[in-house]
Design an enzyme around this catalytic site. Structure first.
Site, PDB file in Angstrom:
ATOM      1  N   GLY A  10       0.824  -1.212   0.000  1.00 46.00           N
ATOM      2  CA  GLY A  10       0.000   0.000   0.000  1.00 46.00           C
ATOM      3  C   GLY A  10       0.855   1.258   0.000  1.00 46.00           C
ATOM      4  O   GLY A  10       2.086   1.212  -0.051  1.00 46.00           O
ATOM      5  N   GLY A  36      -3.595  -2.203  -2.783  1.00 40.49           N
ATOM      6  CA  GLY A  36      -2.166  -1.925  -2.990  1.00 40.49           C
ATOM      7  C   GLY A  36      -1.699  -2.417  -4.343  1.00 40.49           C
ATOM      8  O   GLY A  36      -2.457  -3.054  -5.095  1.00 40.49           O
ATOM      9  N   ASP A  56      -4.046 -12.895   2.251  1.00 33.89           N
ATOM     10  CA  ASP A  56      -5.155 -12.109   2.795  1.00 33.89           C
ATOM     11  C   ASP A  56      -5.190 -12.342   4.309  1.00 33.89           C
ATOM     12  O   ASP A  56      -5.386 -13.485   4.753  1.00 33.89           O
ATOM     13  CB  ASP A  56      -6.463 -12.600   2.134  1.00 33.89           C
ATOM     14  CG  ASP A  56      -7.658 -11.757   2.529  1.00 33.89           C
ATOM     15  OD1 ASP A  56      -7.681 -11.223   3.653  1.00 33.89           O
ATOM     16  OD2 ASP A  56      -8.581 -11.636   1.696  1.00 33.89           O
ATOM     17  N   LEU A  61      -2.134 -16.707   9.239  1.00 32.40           N
ATOM     18  CA  LEU A  61      -0.899 -16.829   8.460  1.00 32.40           C
ATOM     19  C   LEU A  61       0.223 -17.421   9.299  1.00 32.40           C
ATOM     20  O   LEU A  61       0.277 -17.227  10.517  1.00 32.40           O
ATOM     21  CB  LEU A  61      -0.476 -15.495   7.834  1.00 32.40           C
ATOM     22  CG  LEU A  61       0.029 -14.322   8.667  1.00 32.40           C
ATOM     23  CD1 LEU A  61       0.656 -13.274   7.735  1.00 32.40           C
ATOM     24  CD2 LEU A  61      -1.098 -13.682   9.446  1.00 32.40           C
ATOM     25  N   TYR A 145     -15.485   1.271   8.644  1.00 29.01           N
ATOM     26  CA  TYR A 145     -14.053   1.571   8.831  1.00 29.01           C
ATOM     27  C   TYR A 145     -13.790   2.020  10.276  1.00 29.01           C
ATOM     28  O   TYR A 145     -12.915   1.468  10.956  1.00 29.01           O
ATOM     29  CB  TYR A 145     -13.659   2.660   7.844  1.00 29.01           C
ATOM     30  CG  TYR A 145     -12.199   3.059   7.877  1.00 29.01           C
ATOM     31  CD1 TYR A 145     -11.203   2.201   7.415  1.00 29.01           C
ATOM     32  CD2 TYR A 145     -11.818   4.323   8.342  1.00 29.01           C
ATOM     33  CE1 TYR A 145      -9.863   2.591   7.411  1.00 29.01           C
ATOM     34  CE2 TYR A 145     -10.485   4.719   8.341  1.00 29.01           C
ATOM     35  CZ  TYR A 145      -9.507   3.848   7.875  1.00 29.01           C
ATOM     36  OH  TYR A 145      -8.188   4.234   7.880  1.00 29.01           O
ATOM     37  N   THR A 175      -2.686  11.337   5.625  1.00 34.40           N
ATOM     38  CA  THR A 175      -1.326  11.233   5.104  1.00 34.40           C
ATOM     39  C   THR A 175      -1.378  11.335   3.577  1.00 34.40           C
ATOM     40  O   THR A 175      -2.317  10.826   2.960  1.00 34.40           O
ATOM     41  CB  THR A 175      -0.725   9.876   5.530  1.00 34.40           C
ATOM     42  OG1 THR A 175      -0.864   9.761   6.951  1.00 34.40           O
ATOM     43  CG2 THR A 175       0.748   9.772   5.166  1.00 34.40           C
ATOM     44  N   ARG A 186      -9.315   9.877  -2.461  1.00 43.22           N
ATOM     45  CA  ARG A 186      -8.853  10.755  -1.378  1.00 43.22           C
ATOM     46  C   ARG A 186      -8.461  12.112  -1.955  1.00 43.22           C
ATOM     47  O   ARG A 186      -8.050  12.219  -3.114  1.00 43.22           O
ATOM     48  CB  ARG A 186      -7.727  10.088  -0.592  1.00 43.22           C
ATOM     49  CG  ARG A 186      -8.313   8.976   0.286  1.00 43.22           C
ATOM     50  CD  ARG A 186      -7.307   8.350   1.185  1.00 43.22           C
ATOM     51  NE  ARG A 186      -6.550   7.292   0.524  1.00 43.22           N
ATOM     52  CZ  ARG A 186      -5.695   6.485   1.157  1.00 43.22           C
ATOM     53  NH1 ARG A 186      -5.495   6.631   2.448  1.00 43.22           N
ATOM     54  NH2 ARG A 186      -5.049   5.539   0.495  1.00 43.22           N
TER      55      ARG A 186
HETATM   56  P1  NAD Z   1      -3.572   1.508   1.119  1.00 45.90           P
HETATM   57  O1  NAD Z   1      -4.899   1.040   0.650  1.00 45.90           O
HETATM   58  O2  NAD Z   1      -2.657   2.122   0.127  1.00 45.90           O
HETATM   59  O3  NAD Z   1      -2.780   0.353   1.855  1.00 45.90           O
HETATM   60  C1  NAD Z   1      -3.415  -0.697   2.541  1.00 45.90           C
HETATM   61  C2  NAD Z   1      -2.773  -1.998   2.075  1.00 45.90           C
HETATM   62  O4  NAD Z   1      -3.350  -3.093   2.795  1.00 45.90           O
HETATM   63  C3  NAD Z   1      -3.018  -2.277   0.580  1.00 45.90           C
HETATM   64  O5  NAD Z   1      -1.807  -2.626  -0.044  1.00 45.90           O
HETATM   65  C4  NAD Z   1      -4.008  -3.429   0.579  1.00 45.90           C
HETATM   66  O6  NAD Z   1      -3.890  -4.239  -0.566  1.00 45.90           O
HETATM   67  C5  NAD Z   1      -3.650  -4.133   1.887  1.00 45.90           C
HETATM   68  N1  NAD Z   1      -4.766  -4.916   2.452  1.00 45.90           N
HETATM   69  C6  NAD Z   1      -6.018  -4.485   2.723  1.00 45.90           C
HETATM   70  N2  NAD Z   1      -6.763  -5.499   3.216  1.00 45.90           N
HETATM   71  C7  NAD Z   1      -5.949  -6.590   3.269  1.00 45.90           C
HETATM   72  C8  NAD Z   1      -6.144  -7.925   3.676  1.00 45.90           C
HETATM   73  N3  NAD Z   1      -7.316  -8.375   4.125  1.00 45.90           N
HETATM   74  N4  NAD Z   1      -5.077  -8.780   3.610  1.00 45.90           N
HETATM   75  C9  NAD Z   1      -3.874  -8.358   3.142  1.00 45.90           C
HETATM   76  N5  NAD Z   1      -3.644  -7.091   2.726  1.00 45.90           N
HETATM   77  C10 NAD Z   1      -4.678  -6.217   2.791  1.00 45.90           C
HETATM   78  O7  NAD Z   1      -3.862   2.542   2.319  1.00 45.90           O
HETATM   79  P2  NAD Z   1      -2.854   3.444   3.154  1.00 45.90           P
HETATM   80  O8  NAD Z   1      -3.288   4.838   3.009  1.00 45.90           O
HETATM   81  O9  NAD Z   1      -1.459   3.087   2.867  1.00 45.90           O
HETATM   82  O10 NAD Z   1      -3.221   2.985   4.640  1.00 45.90           O
HETATM   83  C11 NAD Z   1      -2.419   2.076   5.371  1.00 45.90           C
HETATM   84  C12 NAD Z   1      -2.970   1.943   6.784  1.00 45.90           C
HETATM   85  O11 NAD Z   1      -2.956   3.214   7.434  1.00 45.90           O
HETATM   86  C13 NAD Z   1      -4.415   1.458   6.815  1.00 45.90           C
HETATM   87  O12 NAD Z   1      -4.572   0.555   7.896  1.00 45.90           O
HETATM   88  C14 NAD Z   1      -5.208   2.712   7.075  1.00 45.90           C
HETATM   89  O13 NAD Z   1      -6.399   2.435   7.750  1.00 45.90           O
HETATM   90  C15 NAD Z   1      -4.245   3.522   7.923  1.00 45.90           C
HETATM   91  N6  NAD Z   1      -4.509   4.961   7.804  1.00 45.90           N
HETATM   92  C16 NAD Z   1      -4.174   5.632   6.669  1.00 45.90           C
HETATM   93  C17 NAD Z   1      -4.456   7.003   6.587  1.00 45.90           C
HETATM   94  C18 NAD Z   1      -4.057   7.809   5.379  1.00 45.90           C
HETATM   95  O14 NAD Z   1      -4.310   9.027   5.376  1.00 45.90           O
HETATM   96  N7  NAD Z   1      -3.444   7.253   4.361  1.00 45.90           N
HETATM   97  C19 NAD Z   1      -5.088   7.656   7.644  1.00 45.90           C
HETATM   98  C20 NAD Z   1      -5.440   6.919   8.763  1.00 45.90           C
HETATM   99  C21 NAD Z   1      -5.122   5.570   8.847  1.00 45.90           C
HETATM  100  N1  UDP Z   2     -12.984  15.994  -0.547  1.00 43.79           N
HETATM  101  C1  UDP Z   2     -13.367  16.926  -1.494  1.00 43.79           C
HETATM  102  N2  UDP Z   2     -13.300  16.575  -2.804  1.00 43.79           N
HETATM  103  C2  UDP Z   2     -12.864  15.352  -3.232  1.00 43.79           C
HETATM  104  C3  UDP Z   2     -12.464  14.408  -2.264  1.00 43.79           C
HETATM  105  C4  UDP Z   2     -12.551  14.763  -0.933  1.00 43.79           C
HETATM  106  O1  UDP Z   2     -13.753  18.042  -1.153  1.00 43.79           O
HETATM  107  O2  UDP Z   2     -12.834  15.112  -4.458  1.00 43.79           O
HETATM  108  C5  UDP Z   2     -13.035  16.360   0.885  1.00 43.79           C
HETATM  109  C6  UDP Z   2     -13.810  15.374   1.740  1.00 43.79           C
HETATM  110  O3  UDP Z   2     -15.189  15.680   1.728  1.00 43.79           O
HETATM  111  C7  UDP Z   2     -13.162  15.578   3.102  1.00 43.79           C
HETATM  112  C8  UDP Z   2     -11.720  15.940   2.766  1.00 43.79           C
HETATM  113  O4  UDP Z   2     -11.709  16.341   1.400  1.00 43.79           O
HETATM  114  O5  UDP Z   2     -13.754  16.654   3.776  1.00 43.79           O
HETATM  115  C9  UDP Z   2     -10.735  14.797   2.964  1.00 43.79           C
HETATM  116  O6  UDP Z   2     -11.196  13.653   2.265  1.00 43.79           O
HETATM  117  P1  UDP Z   2     -10.350  12.345   2.134  1.00 43.79           P
HETATM  118  O7  UDP Z   2     -11.159  11.328   1.411  1.00 43.79           O
HETATM  119  O8  UDP Z   2      -9.002  12.638   1.583  1.00 43.79           O
HETATM  120  O9  UDP Z   2     -10.082  11.880   3.630  1.00 43.79           O
HETATM  121  P2  UDP Z   2     -11.026  11.778   4.940  1.00 43.79           P
HETATM  122  O10 UDP Z   2     -10.412  12.737   5.887  1.00 43.79           O
HETATM  123  O11 UDP Z   2     -12.420  12.134   4.586  1.00 43.79           O
HETATM  124  O12 UDP Z   2     -10.893  10.372   5.360  1.00 43.79           O
END
Ligand code: NAD
Ligand code: UDP
Length: 311
Positions: A10, A36, A56, A61, A145, A175, A186
């Site tokens: 991911g 991912g 998965d 595992l 979620y 992030t 996003r």
């Molecule tokens: P992402 O979707 O890019 O990465 C998640 C990865 O997990 C993917 O590669 C996906 O294939 C894998 N995955 C999902 N379900 C799976 C399963 N059942 N078995 C094996 N692999 C699985 O998302 P990300 O943004 O990199 O997020 C990574 C983690 O960080 C997540 O747990 C997410 O909830 C958390 N997180 C991310 C953000 C953000 O802003 N990116 C914010 C808050 C929390």
């Molecule tokens: N958002 C937006 N336009 C888009 C996608 C998202 O205005 O095309 C807004 C969404 O409503 C939220 C913020 O941007 O208020 C962040 O959204 P994102 O999906 O990145 O993350 P969230 O914080 O909602 O998990």
């Protein structure tokens, strides 16, 4: 140390693997590629210290050899996935987290859960400290979620209390950066993609909702600090610079030099319950580590724009 990273392919997971390999660790990356992509691991796969396991985590595992750290980053994380695969998200956050906890206990490894600012829901306390218990709907579109992550935190602490598992919980705030999928819904990937195509930037609602965006390099450093923190947490990991969605849309147009307009659109049905404000209080992690975010939103956006232009 030998680390197992679930969710390795991911966005955050692949950067985490790269950082660990650069620091001289050995990494087992686990992923089922639901959101991912193997291309994210191009660099890691070239290292003799990296092994990829296609699995998965909803299924138990088994991993040969010793493990020192087990990190659970596996979960779809985009709001656009919430109405598409809600049961998968719930199963991954519940059964998947338990399987990884079992593995960590079996190996005597420290476990870390990647939780989320979503555990605070639409917060009534601002900025959000870890002691805030949140304002979360258990039935709304985001609940698959939010509640999966809250359950993940609960089972992590239950393993700690009843089995003595060594655990850490990180609550990740929004992030962004290189390797974010532009089509995953996003906001920053969407806005940059729209700006580069000259399409209107789609701001949902009136755009006054805020987020605090942390560049992935700072996020990974923060997650490492949580892994090595002296207590279980939870610890917020994010950047405390808050910005409205409308402001960030205008910033993306300026930084890309795009001719795109910025348009207000009604909040899509799947985004009901969109948090109005979000900003982390990161004092707790800063009190136990040297970690501080260093990348400004402008600099981070420039990096992401360059990457998306080249992709
Ligand atoms: P992402 O979707 O890019 O990465 C998640 C990865 O997990 C993917 O590669 C996906 O294939 C894998 N995955 C999902 N379900 C799976 C399963 N059942 N078995 C094996 N692999 C699985 O998302 P990300 O943004 O990199 O997020 C990574 C983690 O960080 C997540 O747990 C997410 O909830 C958390 N997180 C991310 C953000 C953000 O802003 N990116 C914010 C808050 C929390
Ligand atoms: N958002 C937006 N336009 C888009 C996608 C998202 O205005 O095309 C807004 C969404 O409503 C939220 C913020 O941007 O208020 C962040 O959204 P994102 O999906 O990145 O993350 P969230 O914080 O909602 O998990």
């Amino acid at each position: 140390m030998r680390w197992l990273i679930a969710g390795a392919a991911g966005f955050i997971g692949s950067h985490f693997c790269d950082r660990l390999l650069a620091d001289g660790h050995v990494v087992v990356g686990v992923d089922n590629l639901v959101t991912g992509q193997v291309t994210n691991l191009e660099g890691a796969l070239g290292s003799p210290n990296f092994e990829f396991v296609h699995h998965d985590v909803r299924e138990a595992l088994q991993i040969d050899g010793a493990l020192d750290r087990v990190l659970n980053l596996a979960s779809p994380a985009s709001p656009s996935d919430f109405d598409r695969i809600p049961l998968f998200i719930l199963e991954t956050g519940s059964r998947g987290t338990q399987h990884l906890l079992d593995l960590a206990v079996h190996k005597g490894a420290r476990f870390m859960l990647a939780s989320t600012s979503e555990v605070y829901g639409d917060p009534e306390v601002h900025p959000q400290p870890e002691w805030y218990l949140g304002n979360v709907s258990s039935t709304g579109p985001r609940s698959c979620y939010d509640e999966a992550k809250r359950y993940g935190e609960a089972i992590t602490m239950a393993y700690h209390r009843t089995l003595g598992a060594e655990v850490r919980i990180a609550r990740i705030f929004n992030t962004y950066g290189e390797r974010m999928r532009p089509d995953d819904g996003r906001v920053l990937g969407t806005f940059i993609d729209q700006a580069l195509r000259g399409a209107p930037l789609t701001v949902f609602g009136d755009g006054t909702q805020t987020r605090s965006f942390v560049h992935v390099s700072d996020e990974v450093a923060g997650l490492l600090a949580v892994c090595e923190a002296p207590s279980s947490g939870p610890f917020n990991v994010g950047n405390a610079d808050e910005i409205s969605v409308l402001e960030v849309a205008r910033m993306v147009v300026r930084l890309t030099g795009s001719s795109s307009s910025v348009e207000l659109r009604p909040l899509p049905a799947g985004r009901l319950g969109d948090p109005g404000r979000r900003c982390p209080d990161t004092a707790l992690l800063q009190s136990v580590s040297e970690w501080r975010p260093t990348v400004t939103i402008e600099d981070g956006l420039r990096r992401m724009i360059d990457w998306m232009r080249a992709a």
